[in-house]
Design an enzyme around this catalytic site. Sequence first.
Site, PDB file in Angstrom:
ATOM      1  N   CYS A 229       0.817  -1.213   0.000  1.00  0.00           N
ATOM      2  CA  CYS A 229       0.000   0.000   0.000  1.00  0.00           C
ATOM      3  C   CYS A 229       0.856   1.271   0.000  1.00  0.00           C
ATOM      4  CB  CYS A 229      -0.981  -0.050   1.162  1.00  0.00           C
ATOM      5  SG  CYS A 229      -2.464   0.932   0.870  1.00  0.00           S
TER       6      CYS A 229
ATOM      7  N   ARG B 197     -12.304   6.264  -0.272  1.00  0.00           N
ATOM      8  CA  ARG B 197     -11.429   5.156   0.076  1.00  0.00           C
ATOM      9  C   ARG B 197     -12.082   3.836  -0.317  1.00  0.00           C
ATOM     10  NH1 ARG B 197      -7.377   6.700   3.034  1.00  0.00           N
ATOM     11  NH2 ARG B 197      -6.765   4.582   3.557  1.00  0.00           N
TER      12      ARG B 197
ATOM     13  N   HIS C  70      -3.507  -5.726   2.402  1.00  0.00           N
ATOM     14  CA  HIS C  70      -3.122  -5.812   3.813  1.00  0.00           C
ATOM     15  C   HIS C  70      -3.689  -7.128   4.382  1.00  0.00           C
ATOM     16  CE1 HIS C  70      -1.809  -1.609   4.375  1.00  0.00           C
ATOM     17  NE2 HIS C  70      -2.830  -1.261   3.629  1.00  0.00           N
TER      18      HIS C  70
HETATM   19  N1  GLN Z   1      -2.156   6.696   2.414  1.00  0.00           N
HETATM   20  C1  GLN Z   1      -2.258   5.806   1.278  1.00  0.00           C
HETATM   21  C2  GLN Z   1      -3.691   5.751   0.700  1.00  0.00           C
HETATM   22  O1  GLN Z   1      -4.625   6.150   1.371  1.00  0.00           O
HETATM   23  C3  GLN Z   1      -1.828   4.408   1.665  1.00  0.00           C
HETATM   24  C4  GLN Z   1      -2.744   3.802   2.733  1.00  0.00           C
HETATM   25  C5  GLN Z   1      -2.225   2.481   3.275  1.00  0.00           C
HETATM   26  O2  GLN Z   1      -1.024   2.243   3.354  1.00  0.00           O
HETATM   27  N2  GLN Z   1      -3.182   1.613   3.698  1.00  0.00           N
HETATM   28  O3  GLN Z   1      -3.879   5.282  -0.424  1.00  0.00           O
END
Ligand code: GLN
Length: 244
Positions: A81, A115, A183
């Site tokens: 990520c 998101r 993740h």
């Molecule tokens: N900040 C980055 C995003 O929102 C990565 C997030 C993360 O590592 N889960 O895409």
Amino acid sequence: MNLYGDIGNIRVLRQRLLWRGIDAEVTGVSLGAAELDGFDLIFFGGGQDRDQTRIHRDFADHKRNSLQRAVADGAAVLAVCGGYQLLGHSYVDANGVEMEGLGLLDLRSSAGRDRWIGNVVIEADASLGLTPRTLVGFENHGGRTVLGPGLRPLGRVLAGGGNNGGDHGEGVLSGTMIGTYLHGSVLPKNPALADWLLRTALAHRDGEDVALAPLDDTVEMAAHHVAAELARAERGRTAVAKHR
Ligand code: GLN
């Protein structure tokens, strides 16, 4: 960088070596000068936008050159990520601030309108030779990643968001480097991927491909199949959170 349990990947890699009688030395790398070209496997976890803001300059100033040498020498890299995004040219965060990446891979990332949060299942690129070819994980990112023309994704999205929702790709596979939005942490439920990384790292250490003794992955694969079903059940989910 360690978000949503990413440190679990280190535990899996170390344990799967120990089960085979192979010891592993784990070194935490923080801010400041670090020579990464002495390692066989390098892991970058994820991070919120603010975490990436804090470290991207350090990545570029203190890690880029030795990481470039390590990759050129065949070291294995897993970046998840936020760490994955910073392997590319740049990441533009939810406030529109552009961060310089390491530029090791021809990819660019920028925050989307919302998101993507949920379970994901992908079909891994055939060149990895994984059995099964599916990989599962949990995504939570605002960023959308576009790969340059010479790069291939880690896999094809079967259910979930992935890189950008448009090209059905998830992550990146480039030589011994893997980037992914998965993740979970990603490796406990994907033992075949963990062993691919370990074989790559051992080949880097020993200068030849080594076969790894098989392990009983019954529990890991039971969790894998449950996660894949969860992802399929969520298929078609819409974005679940607006940027705060
Ligand atoms: N900040 C980055 C995003 O929102 C990565 C997030 C993360 O590592 N889960 O895409």
